[in-house]
Design a protein around this motif. Structure first.
Motif, PDB file in Angstrom:
ATOM      1  N   LYS A   1      54.530  11.276  63.509  1.00 46.95           N
ATOM      2  CA  LYS A   1      55.328  10.340  63.508  1.00 46.95           C
ATOM      3  C   LYS A   1      56.171  10.412  64.681  1.00 46.95           C
ATOM      4  N   SER A   2      56.771  11.382  64.900  1.00 48.19           N
ATOM      5  CA  SER A   2      57.672  11.610  66.265  1.00 48.19           C
ATOM      6  C   SER A   2      56.897  11.173  67.290  1.00 48.19           C
TER       7      SER A   2
ATOM      8  N   ARG B   1      63.609  16.140  62.108  1.00 47.29           N
ATOM      9  CA  ARG B   1      63.379  16.239  60.788  1.00 47.29           C
ATOM     10  C   ARG B   1      63.037  14.950  60.370  1.00 47.29           C
ATOM     11  N   SER B   2      62.363  14.835  59.170  1.00 42.73           N
ATOM     12  CA  SER B   2      62.200  13.762  58.457  1.00 42.73           C
ATOM     13  C   SER B   2      63.402  13.526  57.279  1.00 42.73           C
TER      14      SER B   2
ATOM     15  N   MET C   1      55.136  14.954  60.414  1.00 43.75           N
ATOM     16  CA  MET C   1      56.386  14.597  61.196  1.00 43.75           C
ATOM     17  C   MET C   1      56.229  14.548  62.542  1.00 43.75           C
ATOM     18  N   TYR C   2      55.277  15.569  62.981  1.00 48.20           N
ATOM     19  CA  TYR C   2      54.986  15.678  64.617  1.00 48.20           C
ATOM     20  C   TYR C   2      54.159  14.373  65.196  1.00 48.20           C
TER      21      TYR C   2
ATOM     22  N   TYR D   1      65.466   6.120  60.828  1.00 44.24           N
ATOM     23  CA  TYR D   1      64.345   7.255  60.687  1.00 44.24           C
ATOM     24  C   TYR D   1      64.014   7.826  61.709  1.00 44.24           C
ATOM     25  N   ARG D   2      63.628   7.047  62.626  1.00 52.51           N
ATOM     26  CA  ARG D   2      63.360   7.291  64.155  1.00 52.51           C
ATOM     27  C   ARG D   2      64.363   8.208  64.816  1.00 52.51           C
TER      28      ARG D   2
ATOM     29  N   LEU E   1      64.199  11.799  63.393  1.00 50.15           N
ATOM     30  CA  LEU E   1      63.107  12.344  64.010  1.00 50.15           C
ATOM     31  C   LEU E   1      63.240  13.070  65.451  1.00 50.15           C
TER      32      LEU E   1
END
Length: 246
Positions: free
Chosen positions: A47-48, A177-178, A44-45, A168-169, A172
């Motif tokens: 992806k963010s 959170r996802s 998650m980190y 989704y973005r 985040l």
């Protein structure tokens, strides 16, 4: 920091290469991040950070206008990413929305409602389905709903992969959170997919794996560099730089 990212003796080509090198360096840094003991949090980190990088690239290409973050993000992915599935429409998302929203279902063509319901019923629990195996391109649905209500057209557009990626973005960035309960099968997959949960409704989860975020960012950096060089555009021109010496 100097105004417009300009350094003495640099021409536009130099600035473009410096700009591209900066974002390539950031991509490599994100990719090299050490995993924490919590694998899901680590993913998650990263992806963010990837989506923050995409928003920065969109700022450089399209500028800063209030309430246009979504439009610019989608335009960047559409214009500069090599994501082949970005305009496929999520059959599962359409089916779930039409099932829950009676008003939309009544306004939608019967052929649309039946098609998405049949395709979802044909998906076998326990299997993993890559997006192209399930979802059609947006042109297929555009022809189907050409004379229907704007709400149905918006539903189709909002169910595209790139639109769902922006949603989704937002989870985040704004909720840290996802969304959903999708399981990341691998850490380096580059293709979105569906998997199922037995005895859970809704039964299918759409997963955007970490590798897909990385690949979209890499292709955007590469293709933007080619665009700026071909057009002779200074990529720093749309950013606001402050001279801290003032």
């Amino acid at each position: 920091m100097t105004v417009l990212g300009k350094r003495p003796g640099e021409d536009v080509s130099d600035r473009i290469r410096r700009y591209s090198s900066y974002f390539t360096k950031q991509l490599n840094a994100i990719d090299a991040m050490k995993s924490s003991n919590d694998r899901d949090s680590s993913i998650m980190y990263r992806k963010s950070l990837y989506v923050c990088l995409l928003s920065s690239l969109a700022r450089g290409r399209y500028g800063q206008e209030q309430r246009k973050d979504r439009q610019h993000f989608l335009q960047l992915v559409s214009d500069f990413s090599d994501w082949a599935e970005r305009d496929r429409v999520s059959t599962v998302q359409l089916h779930y929305t039409l099932t829950k929203n009676k008003t939309l279902r009544a306004e939608a063509p019967e052929s649309l409602v039946l098609r998405v319901a049949e395709k979802v019923r044909a998906m076998q629990p326990g299997n993993v389905y890559p997006v192209p195996a399930v979802d059609d391109e947006i042109d297929y649905y555009s022809n189907m709903v050409c004379s229907t209500s704007p709400k149905v057209k918006n539903l189709i557009s909002g169910s595209r992969m790139q639109s769902l990626l922006y949603d989704y973005r937002c989870h985040l960035v704004h909720e840290f959170r996802s969304p959903g309960y999708g399981i990341e099968m691998t850490g380096d997959g580059e293709h979105a997919y569906y998997h199922s949960y037995i005895n859970r409704e809704p039964g299918w989860e759409l997963v955007f794996p970490l590798g897909l975020f990385k690949q979209i960012c890499k292709s955007c950096v590469k293709n933007l560099k080619q665009y700026y060089l071909a057009e002779g555009v200074n990529p720093y021109a749309r950013y606001r730089f402050l001279d801290l010496r003032q």
